[in-house]
Design a protein around this motif. Structure first.
Motif, PDB file in Angstrom:
ATOM      1  N   PRO A  67     -55.033  10.337  33.337  1.00 20.59           N
ATOM      2  CA  PRO A  67     -56.145  10.782  32.480  1.00 20.59           C
ATOM      3  C   PRO A  67     -56.560   9.757  31.426  1.00 20.59           C
ATOM      4  CG  PRO A  67     -54.541  12.529  32.750  1.00 20.59           C
ATOM      5  CD  PRO A  67     -53.965  11.323  33.413  1.00 20.59           C
ATOM      6  N   SER A  68     -55.560   9.090  30.823  1.00 21.04           N
ATOM      7  CA  SER A  68     -55.887   8.108  29.779  1.00 21.04           C
ATOM      8  C   SER A  68     -56.661   6.922  30.367  1.00 21.04           C
ATOM      9  CB  SER A  68     -54.608   7.614  29.110  1.00 21.04           C
ATOM     10  OG  SER A  68     -53.706   7.166  30.098  1.00 21.04           O
ATOM     11  N   VAL A  69     -56.269   6.508  31.575  1.00 22.78           N
ATOM     12  CA  VAL A  69     -56.944   5.387  32.232  1.00 22.78           C
ATOM     13  C   VAL A  69     -58.348   5.809  32.651  1.00 22.78           C
ATOM     14  CG1 VAL A  69     -56.820   3.744  34.138  1.00 22.78           C
ATOM     15  CG2 VAL A  69     -54.731   4.508  33.045  1.00 22.78           C
ATOM     16  N   LYS A  70     -58.438   7.047  33.174  1.00 20.05           N
ATOM     17  CA  LYS A  70     -59.747   7.567  33.571  1.00 20.05           C
ATOM     18  C   LYS A  70     -60.701   7.545  32.375  1.00 20.05           C
ATOM     19  CE  LYS A  70     -58.680  10.762  37.280  1.00 20.05           C
ATOM     20  NZ  LYS A  70     -58.741  12.090  37.812  1.00 20.05           N
ATOM     21  N   ALA A  71     -60.200   7.984  31.222  1.00 20.52           N
ATOM     22  CA  ALA A  71     -61.047   8.058  30.022  1.00 20.52           C
ATOM     23  C   ALA A  71     -61.543   6.675  29.639  1.00 20.52           C
ATOM     24  CB  ALA A  71     -60.263   8.686  28.877  1.00 20.52           C
ATOM     25  N   ARG A  72     -60.652   5.691  29.736  1.00 23.39           N
ATOM     26  CA  ARG A  72     -61.045   4.324  29.366  1.00 23.39           C
ATOM     27  C   ARG A  72     -62.118   3.798  30.322  1.00 23.39           C
ATOM     28  NH1 ARG A  72     -57.638  -1.374  29.183  1.00 23.39           N
ATOM     29  NH2 ARG A  72     -59.487  -2.628  29.411  1.00 23.39           N
ATOM     30  N   ILE A  73     -61.857   3.966  31.619  1.00 20.13           N
ATOM     31  CA  ILE A  73     -62.813   3.451  32.608  1.00 20.13           C
ATOM     32  C   ILE A  73     -64.154   4.161  32.447  1.00 20.13           C
ATOM     33  CG2 ILE A  73     -63.309   3.298  35.094  1.00 20.13           C
ATOM     34  CD1 ILE A  73     -60.254   2.964  35.492  1.00 20.13           C
ATOM     35  N   ARG A  74     -64.092   5.479  32.250  1.00 20.27           N
ATOM     36  CA  ARG A  74     -65.333   6.252  32.097  1.00 20.27           C
ATOM     37  C   ARG A  74     -66.157   5.720  30.915  1.00 20.27           C
ATOM     38  NH1 ARG A  74     -67.784  11.149  33.376  1.00 20.27           N
ATOM     39  NH2 ARG A  74     -66.375  11.455  35.119  1.00 20.27           N
ATOM     40  N   SER A  75     -65.494   5.499  29.785  1.00 20.35           N
ATOM     41  CA  SER A  75     -66.267   5.053  28.608  1.00 20.35           C
ATOM     42  C   SER A  75     -66.850   3.653  28.846  1.00 20.35           C
ATOM     43  CB  SER A  75     -65.407   5.094  27.338  1.00 20.35           C
ATOM     44  OG  SER A  75     -64.521   4.017  27.328  1.00 20.35           O
ATOM     45  N   GLU A  76     -66.081   2.793  29.520  1.00 21.67           N
ATOM     46  CA  GLU A  76     -66.580   1.430  29.769  1.00 21.67           C
ATOM     47  C   GLU A  76     -67.762   1.440  30.738  1.00 21.67           C
ATOM     48  OE1 GLU A  76     -62.762  -0.748  30.766  1.00 21.67           O
ATOM     49  OE2 GLU A  76     -63.808  -2.224  29.546  1.00 21.67           O
ATOM     50  N   ILE A  77     -67.600   2.176  31.831  1.00 19.36           N
ATOM     51  CA  ILE A  77     -68.659   2.169  32.857  1.00 19.36           C
ATOM     52  C   ILE A  77     -69.905   2.899  32.344  1.00 19.36           C
ATOM     53  CG2 ILE A  77     -69.254   2.879  35.229  1.00 19.36           C
ATOM     54  CD1 ILE A  77     -67.180   0.807  35.531  1.00 19.36           C
ATOM     55  N   GLU A  78     -69.695   3.958  31.578  1.00 20.36           N
ATOM     56  CA  GLU A  78     -70.852   4.682  31.032  1.00 20.36           C
ATOM     57  C   GLU A  78     -71.667   3.781  30.101  1.00 20.36           C
ATOM     58  OE1 GLU A  78     -69.525   9.397  31.215  1.00 20.36           O
ATOM     59  OE2 GLU A  78     -69.267   8.282  29.349  1.00 20.36           O
ATOM     60  N   ALA A  79     -70.955   3.022  29.257  1.00 20.77           N
ATOM     61  CA  ALA A  79     -71.649   2.102  28.346  1.00 20.77           C
ATOM     62  C   ALA A  79     -72.387   1.023  29.149  1.00 20.77           C
ATOM     63  CB  ALA A  79     -70.649   1.463  27.393  1.00 20.77           C
ATOM     64  N   HIS A  80     -71.719   0.532  30.187  1.00 19.64           N
ATOM     65  CA  HIS A  80     -72.316  -0.496  31.060  1.00 19.64           C
ATOM     66  C   HIS A  80     -73.599   0.056  31.708  1.00 19.64           C
ATOM     67  CE1 HIS A  80     -71.760  -3.902  34.023  1.00 19.64           C
ATOM     68  NE2 HIS A  80     -72.678  -3.160  34.631  1.00 19.64           N
ATOM     69  N   TYR A  81     -73.488   1.269  32.231  1.00 16.25           N
ATOM     70  CA  TYR A  81     -74.604   1.905  32.938  1.00 16.25           C
ATOM     71  C   TYR A  81     -75.780   2.136  31.975  1.00 16.25           C
ATOM     72  CZ  TYR A  81     -76.958   5.714  35.507  1.00 16.25           C
ATOM     73  OH  TYR A  81     -77.865   6.518  36.143  1.00 16.25           O
ATOM     74  N   THR A  82     -75.468   2.611  30.776  1.00 17.05           N
ATOM     75  CA  THR A  82     -76.526   2.867  29.782  1.00 17.05           C
ATOM     76  C   THR A  82     -77.267   1.577  29.455  1.00 17.05           C
ATOM     77  OG1 THR A  82     -75.085   4.545  28.863  1.00 17.05           O
ATOM     78  CG2 THR A  82     -76.962   3.928  27.510  1.00 17.05           C
TER      79      THR A  82
END
Lengths: 245, 108
Positions: A25-40
């Motif tokens: 879960p902790s890794v998922k959260a990190r990847i999600r925040s990074e990719i979401e920022a990238h996508y935005t």
């Protein structure tokens, strides 16, 4: 248990579900925040260049590439939930008095059969000691890392237990290898026993033990590399209370 | 025409080279690599992050979350170990490309 979606992702959320499949879960959260920022950022940049919002989102998603490929690469770089289950079992096993007893018994058995078997010459003492001591050195290093991995408040007690366990565990493996290496002395391989089923049973037990130890060593090497990254949250690893005070 | 290099091997080196100029975040790293190569080197941006995480695991880079335009962004920074690795990788690459160029020049 949920299965990995088969269809190609239609949104960023679906892409992230596939790319972070089975990660902690902790890794998922990190990847999600990074990719979401990238996508935005990507969508904003495309819109500034004149793309309509829907087209910009589709292009940004396509530019991320195949979610399965990304997921496979993430799983090579980060701990998965399956790794955590294995580490937890290994740590519990390493801390248990029962496993300590089993390892002691195995060590005794190997030494007795390998070294003082009446049908063969004894293995030279210096050879035995060299191999066992070399493995013990590796065992100490592994134990220290395991103690760090366990990350318990009562470090000393755990460290002692882990050290002892690893020393004996690895020693048993070393003695086993030594016994096999010195071929004729190993009764499982050159048995003169009357019961052929006993040979098979012994051989099966031997294969299981060797496979277990090899799997532990291989996994250990992988985990050691992965556990140094800060985002593999320790709390994900060991939510249970320690069994050793 | 853009072509996909075997980025599994060379992308980490390009990331290290990009971070030589200072801390940067994933999106900007991807854009700068593409721009520096004038669009010749193209890669799927989703594969950038596993490469970044791998470099971080090897302690060649470190990361920290910073606020940028009101949003938290993870910035990556080159470590001393990473700087040394980059020098080594660059030397190897120059030797390798020099050898290939030599062969092509001989052929023409």
């Amino acid at each position: 248990m949920k299965l990995l979606p088969r269809k190609a992702p239609q949104s960023l959320d679906e892409w992230l579900i596939i790319a972070t499949w089975t990660l902690l879960p902790s890794v998922k959260a990190r990847i999600r925040s990074e990719i979401e920022a990238h996508y935005t950022d990507a969508v904003q940049s495309l819109m500034l260049n004149g793309s309509p919002e829907t087209a910009a989102q589709a292009i940004a998603l396509a530019n991320l590439g195949d979610a399965r490929t990304a997921g496979r690469r993430f799983r090579q770089k980060q701990l998965t939930q399956f790794d955590v289950v294995q580490i937890r079992i290994l740590l519990q096993f390493a801390r248990s008095k029962f496993s300590l007893g089993i390892e002691l018994l195995l060590l005794g058995l190997f030494l007795i059969i390998g070294m003082i078997h009446p049908k063969s010459d004894p293995i030279p003492f210096w050879l035995c000691m060299t191999v066992v001591l070399s493995y013990n050195l590796v065992g100490i290093s592994a134990a220290v890392h395991s103690a760090v991995l366990a990350r318990r408040p009562s470090t000393l007690a755990n460290l002692r237990r882990l050290l002892l366990n690893h020393l004996i565990g690895v020693s048993s493996f070393a003695a086993l290898l030594l016994a096999i290496f010195c071929g004729q002395r190993w009764t499982v391989l050159h048995s003169k026993t009357d019961n052929p089923h006993m040979d098979l049973l012994q051989m099966a037990a031997l294969i299981c033990l060797v496979s277990y130890k090899v799997a532990c060593c291989l996994n250990y090497l992988r985990w050691r590399k992965l556990l140094i990254t800060a985002d593999n949250d320790w709390n994900d690893l060991s939510p249970r209370q320690p069994t050793v005070a | 025409m853009p072509f996909a290099m075997n980025f599994k091997g060379s992308l980490p080196t390009l990331i290290l080279q990009n971070l030589r100029r200072g801390p940067n975040h994933g999106y900007r790293i991807a854009q700068e690599i593409k721009q520096s190569s004038k669009g010749v080197l193209d890669f799927k941006e989703g594969t950038l992050y596993p490469a970044l995480h791998g470099l971080e695991a090897k302690k060649l880079i470190t990361s920290s979350v910073r606020e940028e335009n009101g949003r938290p962004r993870r910035h990556y920074k080159l470590t001393d170990k990473g700087r040394k690795a980059l020098v080594r990788e660059r030397q190897e690459w120059l030797q390798f490309s020099g050898a290939i160029n030599g062969i092509f020049q001989e052929a023409t």
